[in-house]
Scaffold this active site. Structure first.
Site, PDB file in Angstrom:
ATOM      1  N   HIS A 144       0.811  -1.226   0.000  1.00  0.00           N
ATOM      2  CA  HIS A 144       0.000   0.000   0.000  1.00  0.00           C
ATOM      3  C   HIS A 144       0.845   1.279   0.000  1.00  0.00           C
ATOM      4  CE1 HIS A 144      -3.552  -2.306   0.148  1.00  0.00           C
ATOM      5  NE2 HIS A 144      -3.641  -2.496   1.441  1.00  0.00           N
ATOM      6  N   HIS A 215      -9.481   2.332   0.861  1.00  0.00           N
ATOM      7  CA  HIS A 215      -9.422   1.193   1.786  1.00  0.00           C
ATOM      8  C   HIS A 215     -10.465   1.328   2.900  1.00  0.00           C
ATOM      9  CE1 HIS A 215      -7.714  -2.215   3.838  1.00  0.00           C
ATOM     10  NE2 HIS A 215      -6.632  -2.244   3.059  1.00  0.00           N
ATOM     11  N   GLU A 353     -11.630  -3.322  -2.431  1.00  0.00           N
ATOM     12  CA  GLU A 353     -10.709  -2.317  -2.962  1.00  0.00           C
ATOM     13  C   GLU A 353     -10.558  -2.494  -4.476  1.00  0.00           C
ATOM     14  OE1 GLU A 353      -7.078  -2.732  -0.352  1.00  0.00           O
ATOM     15  OE2 GLU A 353      -8.465  -4.188   0.536  1.00  0.00           O
TER      16      GLU A 353
END
Length: 389
Positions: A144, A215, A353
């Site tokens: 991420h 997220h 996501e």
């Protein structure tokens, strides 16, 4: 009219019962009033971080749906949407104050994820023969965007009306190891169709890789209401990308048919989550990318639909992206106190996501995530809320 005089002891008992009933009703009313959902206090979101001001931006449509966005991490903090009885529920897991996000053991709650959503294997990739080594934060991988990533960045914010806020951020060359100065813009719009529309845009001055997403952690019965295992889920994908023990895709696109990963028909999230399956073992549950049947298109398509078993609230996820990561909250562990002082216990929220596939820079058969100077990255995804009829 005949007057009835009660003995003193009986009169006292009747009065006491009346008082007790009144007290009980008062307590009930107090409980009802304290459980009425509301957005967090904006003042608790005002800090100075990295020399920049953080704040809370409230979006509201004609249906009284309300969404709170923080420019700290570009986060969806709350979403108040009506359930099957018309009562508002906050379906996004978050914190009562900014400090909760700052100190949380999970930095991703509600955040805009970048530069690269999901994992990059061995925290490196090659572009034009040059190896770029990234910050490792999910050993041995980069996850991420890195230890800081966009989820800890303070975006510049501009609210352009009751229903729209624009967030911008300059990710400088080699930030977290990624090449190029990347100018990012994320626009959140709350429509009168009860949609949170997220428009992601980016340009670069050097060839790089980009994969932006959101997220948000959802519980459609209301955040803090318990497990999401009885929620039902549909994902419009006949294939998924299996992973190794480090959660990096093997490169295969495997069919979901005959496996616990088949959500082509509405299925309870918890129906097969504990089956003896190597992929479920690797992810400690569902933490996998689905190959959407529509592929990557300019048209928004329905990627997934979830339904809260108690609330009747329906979440539809629409996107232009070729993939979607379904995460069933396997690493939630009760270490953080979310809104209302409730623990974020195991599998009390889920994520959907929208994305390009994980580790795409190292997987030549996956859709490319490369962005070149002079070209623009733009993709739209939507969280749409309704009620099951």
């Amino acid at each position: 009219m005949k007057r009835i005089i009660l003995p003193f002891c009986v009169a006292v008992a009747v009065l006491a019962a009346s008082c007790n009933n009144s007290t009980t009703e008062t307590k009930k009313n107090m409980q009802d009033s304290t459980t009425t959902v509301a957005l967090p206090d904006a003042k608790t979101y005002q800090q100075t971080i990295d020399g920049k001001q953080t704040n809370l931006y409230v979006l509201k449509n004609k249906n009284n749906v309300q969404v709170a966005i923080s420019n700290y991490g570009g986060r969806i903090v709350s979403a108040l949407v009506p359930d099957k009885e018309g009562k508002l529920r906050d379906v996004v897991v978050g914190f009562d104050s900014l400090q909760g996000f700052v100190t949380s053991t999970d930095g991703y709650y509600g955040a805009t994820i970048g530069r690269f959503g999901n994992r990059i294997g061995k925290a490196q990739f090659t572009l034009d023969g040059k190896v770029y080594k990234l910050a490792v934060n999910n050993p041995p991988n980069a996850l991420h965007g890195g230890p800081k990533g966009f989820h800890y960045a303070v975006f510049d914010a501009k609210q352009t009306g009751d229903t729209t806020v624009e967030l911008t951020y300059l990710s400088k060359d080699l930030e977290e190891g990624y090449p190029g100065n990347l100018n990012v813009k994320v626009t959140f719009t709350l429509t009168d169709e009860n949609e949170i529309k997220m428009t992601y845009e980016a340009t670069t001055d050097k060839k790089t890789v980009v994969n932006l997403t959101n997220h948000a952690y959802f519980n459609l019965n209301g955040q803090g209401s318990g497990t999401i295992l009885n929620h039902t889920l549909t994902i419009n994908a006949d294939k998924y990308t299996p992973v190794d023990s480090n959660l990096i895709p093997t490169g295969k696109l495997d069919p979901v048919a005959g496996t616990p990963f088949d959500f082509t028909k509405s299925t309870a999230i918890g129906a097969r989550i504990d089956e003896a399956n190597e992929q479920l073992k690797n992810g400690k549950g569902y933490d996998h990318n689905y190959v959407l049947n529509a592929g990557q298109t300019q048209d928004l398509h329905l990627a997934a639909e979830a339904v809260g078993d108690q609330s009747g609230i329906v979440l539809q996820v629409l996107t232009q992206e070729p993939g979607i990561q379904f995460y069933s909250g396997n690493f939630m562990s009760g270490k953080n106190k979310i809104k209302g002082g409730i623990a974020d216990d195991l599998r009390t929220a889920f994520c959907l996501e929208t994305q390009h596939y994980p580790d795409s820079p190292n997987q030549p058969n996956f859709p490319t995530t490369t962005l070149e100077p002079g070209k623009a990255y733009k993709t739209i995804s939507i969280y749409k809320f309704s009620v099951k009829k």
